[in-house]
Design a protein around this motif. Structure first.
Motif, PDB file in Angstrom:
ATOM      1  N   GLU A   5      -2.584  -2.009  14.100  1.00 44.57           N
ATOM      2  CA  GLU A   5      -2.848  -3.339  13.569  1.00 44.57           C
ATOM      3  C   GLU A   5      -4.204  -3.834  14.054  1.00 44.57           C
ATOM      4  O   GLU A   5      -4.558  -3.666  15.214  1.00 44.57           O
ATOM      5  CB  GLU A   5      -1.750  -4.308  13.996  1.00 44.57           C
ATOM      6  CG  GLU A   5      -0.422  -4.017  13.341  1.00 44.57           C
ATOM      7  CD  GLU A   5       0.690  -4.959  13.773  1.00 44.57           C
ATOM      8  OE1 GLU A   5       0.390  -6.020  14.355  1.00 44.57           O
ATOM      9  OE2 GLU A   5       1.854  -4.625  13.534  1.00 44.57           O
ATOM     10  N   GLY A   6      -4.976  -4.388  13.132  1.00 46.63           N
ATOM     11  CA  GLY A   6      -6.299  -4.906  13.464  1.00 46.63           C
ATOM     12  C   GLY A   6      -7.428  -3.924  13.193  1.00 46.63           C
ATOM     13  O   GLY A   6      -8.593  -4.314  13.203  1.00 46.63           O
ATOM     14  N   ASP A   7      -7.098  -2.653  12.946  1.00 43.85           N
ATOM     15  CA  ASP A   7      -8.145  -1.659  12.650  1.00 43.85           C
ATOM     16  C   ASP A   7      -8.768  -1.926  11.285  1.00 43.85           C
ATOM     17  O   ASP A   7      -8.077  -2.318  10.335  1.00 43.85           O
ATOM     18  CB  ASP A   7      -7.566  -0.240  12.643  1.00 43.85           C
ATOM     19  CG  ASP A   7      -7.241   0.290  14.029  1.00 43.85           C
ATOM     20  OD1 ASP A   7      -7.605  -0.369  15.023  1.00 43.85           O
ATOM     21  OD2 ASP A   7      -6.622   1.368  14.110  1.00 43.85           O
ATOM     22  N   SER A   8     -10.065  -1.681  11.172  1.00 43.47           N
ATOM     23  CA  SER A   8     -10.758  -1.768   9.886  1.00 43.47           C
ATOM     24  C   SER A   8     -10.717  -0.397   9.229  1.00 43.47           C
ATOM     25  O   SER A   8     -11.021   0.612   9.868  1.00 43.47           O
ATOM     26  CB  SER A   8     -12.211  -2.190  10.085  1.00 43.47           C
ATOM     27  OG  SER A   8     -12.274  -3.524  10.512  1.00 43.47           O
ATOM     28  N   VAL A   9     -10.315  -0.378   7.963  1.00 46.99           N
ATOM     29  CA  VAL A   9     -10.155   0.881   7.237  1.00 46.99           C
ATOM     30  C   VAL A   9     -10.741   0.758   5.835  1.00 46.99           C
ATOM     31  O   VAL A   9     -10.897  -0.334   5.296  1.00 46.99           O
ATOM     32  CB  VAL A   9      -8.668   1.279   7.134  1.00 46.99           C
ATOM     33  CG1 VAL A   9      -8.087   1.610   8.506  1.00 46.99           C
ATOM     34  CG2 VAL A   9      -7.844   0.196   6.465  1.00 46.99           C
ATOM     35  N   VAL A  10     -11.054   1.917   5.251  1.00 36.62           N
ATOM     36  CA  VAL A  10     -11.493   1.986   3.861  1.00 36.62           C
ATOM     37  C   VAL A  10     -10.355   2.623   3.071  1.00 36.62           C
ATOM     38  O   VAL A  10      -9.830   3.677   3.448  1.00 36.62           O
ATOM     39  CB  VAL A  10     -12.766   2.847   3.717  1.00 36.62           C
ATOM     40  CG1 VAL A  10     -13.183   2.953   2.247  1.00 36.62           C
ATOM     41  CG2 VAL A  10     -13.899   2.286   4.562  1.00 36.62           C
ATOM     42  N   LEU A  11      -9.951   1.978   1.983  1.00 35.20           N
ATOM     43  CA  LEU A  11      -8.873   2.491   1.135  1.00 35.20           C
ATOM     44  C   LEU A  11      -9.446   3.428   0.087  1.00 35.20           C
ATOM     45  O   LEU A  11     -10.444   3.108  -0.579  1.00 35.20           O
ATOM     46  CB  LEU A  11      -8.146   1.329   0.449  1.00 35.20           C
ATOM     47  CG  LEU A  11      -7.049   1.721  -0.540  1.00 35.20           C
ATOM     48  CD1 LEU A  11      -5.904   2.451   0.176  1.00 35.20           C
ATOM     49  CD2 LEU A  11      -6.518   0.500  -1.261  1.00 35.20           C
ATOM     50  N   HIS A  12      -8.814   4.593  -0.073  1.00 32.04           N
ATOM     51  CA  HIS A  12      -9.189   5.554  -1.110  1.00 32.04           C
ATOM     52  C   HIS A  12      -7.973   5.790  -2.006  1.00 32.04           C
ATOM     53  O   HIS A  12      -7.131   6.631  -1.725  1.00 32.04           O
ATOM     54  CB  HIS A  12      -9.649   6.875  -0.499  1.00 32.04           C
ATOM     55  CG  HIS A  12     -10.888   6.740   0.329  1.00 32.04           C
ATOM     56  ND1 HIS A  12     -12.124   6.510  -0.227  1.00 32.04           N
ATOM     57  CD2 HIS A  12     -11.076   6.763   1.664  1.00 32.04           C
ATOM     58  CE1 HIS A  12     -13.026   6.415   0.736  1.00 32.04           C
ATOM     59  NE2 HIS A  12     -12.416   6.553   1.896  1.00 32.04           N
ATOM     60  N   THR A  24      -8.272  -4.667   6.592  1.00 33.59           N
ATOM     61  CA  THR A  24      -7.742  -4.692   7.950  1.00 33.59           C
ATOM     62  C   THR A  24      -6.261  -4.348   7.923  1.00 33.59           C
ATOM     63  O   THR A  24      -5.511  -4.873   7.103  1.00 33.59           O
ATOM     64  CB  THR A  24      -7.918  -6.097   8.571  1.00 33.59           C
ATOM     65  OG1 THR A  24      -9.297  -6.451   8.516  1.00 33.59           O
ATOM     66  CG2 THR A  24      -7.452  -6.121  10.016  1.00 33.59           C
ATOM     67  N   VAL A  25      -5.846  -3.476   8.836  1.00 35.54           N
ATOM     68  CA  VAL A  25      -4.433  -3.117   8.943  1.00 35.54           C
ATOM     69  C   VAL A  25      -3.671  -4.331   9.464  1.00 35.54           C
ATOM     70  O   VAL A  25      -3.964  -4.852  10.531  1.00 35.54           O
ATOM     71  CB  VAL A  25      -4.234  -1.914   9.893  1.00 35.54           C
ATOM     72  CG1 VAL A  25      -2.755  -1.618  10.073  1.00 35.54           C
ATOM     73  CG2 VAL A  25      -4.972  -0.682   9.374  1.00 35.54           C
ATOM     74  N   GLU A  26      -2.705  -4.800   8.663  1.00 32.39           N
ATOM     75  CA  GLU A  26      -1.891  -5.951   9.043  1.00 32.39           C
ATOM     76  C   GLU A  26      -0.575  -5.511   9.675  1.00 32.39           C
ATOM     77  O   GLU A  26      -0.133  -6.098  10.653  1.00 32.39           O
ATOM     78  CB  GLU A  26      -1.598  -6.832   7.820  1.00 32.39           C
ATOM     79  CG  GLU A  26      -2.816  -7.519   7.261  1.00 32.39           C
ATOM     80  CD  GLU A  26      -3.396  -8.550   8.214  1.00 32.39           C
ATOM     81  OE1 GLU A  26      -2.636  -9.242   8.909  1.00 32.39           O
ATOM     82  OE2 GLU A  26      -4.637  -8.642   8.268  1.00 32.39           O
ATOM     83  N   THR A  27       0.060  -4.504   9.077  1.00 37.62           N
ATOM     84  CA  THR A  27       1.375  -4.051   9.532  1.00 37.62           C
ATOM     85  C   THR A  27       1.451  -2.535   9.462  1.00 37.62           C
ATOM     86  O   THR A  27       0.956  -1.930   8.510  1.00 37.62           O
ATOM     87  CB  THR A  27       2.485  -4.633   8.634  1.00 37.62           C
ATOM     88  OG1 THR A  27       2.332  -6.041   8.545  1.00 37.62           O
ATOM     89  CG2 THR A  27       3.863  -4.321   9.179  1.00 37.62           C
ATOM     90  N   VAL A  28       2.088  -1.945  10.465  1.00 38.12           N
ATOM     91  CA  VAL A  28       2.365  -0.511  10.480  1.00 38.12           C
ATOM     92  C   VAL A  28       3.872  -0.350  10.544  1.00 38.12           C
ATOM     93  O   VAL A  28       4.533  -0.948  11.397  1.00 38.12           O
ATOM     94  CB  VAL A  28       1.725   0.182  11.706  1.00 38.12           C
ATOM     95  CG1 VAL A  28       2.021   1.675  11.679  1.00 38.12           C
ATOM     96  CG2 VAL A  28       0.236  -0.078  11.759  1.00 38.12           C
ATOM     97  N   SER A  29       4.437   0.433   9.622  1.00 40.43           N
ATOM     98  CA  SER A  29       5.879   0.678   9.648  1.00 40.43           C
ATOM     99  C   SER A  29       6.122   2.169   9.466  1.00 40.43           C
ATOM    100  O   SER A  29       5.268   2.896   8.978  1.00 40.43           O
ATOM    101  CB  SER A  29       6.589  -0.123   8.550  1.00 40.43           C
ATOM    102  OG  SER A  29       6.083   0.217   7.282  1.00 40.43           O
ATOM    103  N   GLU A  30       7.305   2.600   9.872  1.00 36.35           N
ATOM    104  CA  GLU A  30       7.651   4.013   9.770  1.00 36.35           C
ATOM    105  C   GLU A  30       8.705   4.194   8.688  1.00 36.35           C
ATOM    106  O   GLU A  30       9.679   3.439   8.628  1.00 36.35           O
ATOM    107  CB  GLU A  30       8.188   4.501  11.118  1.00 36.35           C
ATOM    108  CG  GLU A  30       8.304   6.010  11.188  1.00 36.35           C
ATOM    109  CD  GLU A  30       8.649   6.488  12.587  1.00 36.35           C
ATOM    110  OE1 GLU A  30       9.656   7.203  12.720  1.00 36.35           O
ATOM    111  OE2 GLU A  30       7.918   6.142  13.533  1.00 36.35           O
ATOM    112  N   THR A  31       8.495   5.197   7.833  1.00 33.77           N
ATOM    113  CA  THR A  31       9.472   5.490   6.793  1.00 33.77           C
ATOM    114  C   THR A  31      10.641   6.255   7.401  1.00 33.77           C
ATOM    115  O   THR A  31      10.581   6.714   8.544  1.00 33.77           O
ATOM    116  CB  THR A  31       8.856   6.355   5.675  1.00 33.77           C
ATOM    117  OG1 THR A  31       8.555   7.654   6.203  1.00 33.77           O
ATOM    118  CG2 THR A  31       7.600   5.712   5.104  1.00 33.77           C
TER     119      THR A  31
END
Length: 63
Positions: A5-12, A24-31
């Protein structure tokens, strides 16, 4: 590479209106299969259910 969370990323994702944009990554969840999925926040909205292989760490020059 895993993101937090909080990391800056580029979406492809050619099917997303945010393709190529920095967010910006808001939430990380596991499938249930143990994979991580992300909710990414952009200036114009959000994209949910993004897999790690559709993301790239953003350089400071990308922001």
């Amino acid at each position: 590479m895993s993101f937090e969370e909080g990391d800056s990323v580029v979406l492809h994702d050619e099917h997303s209106e945010f393709d190529g944009e920095v967010g910006t990554v808001e939430t990380v969840s596991e499938t249930m299969f143990g994979d991580e999925q992300y909710v990414i926040s952009f200036e114009g909205g959000q994209e949910a259910g993004i897999s790690e292989d559709a993301l790239e760490a953003a350089d400071e020059t990308d922001e």
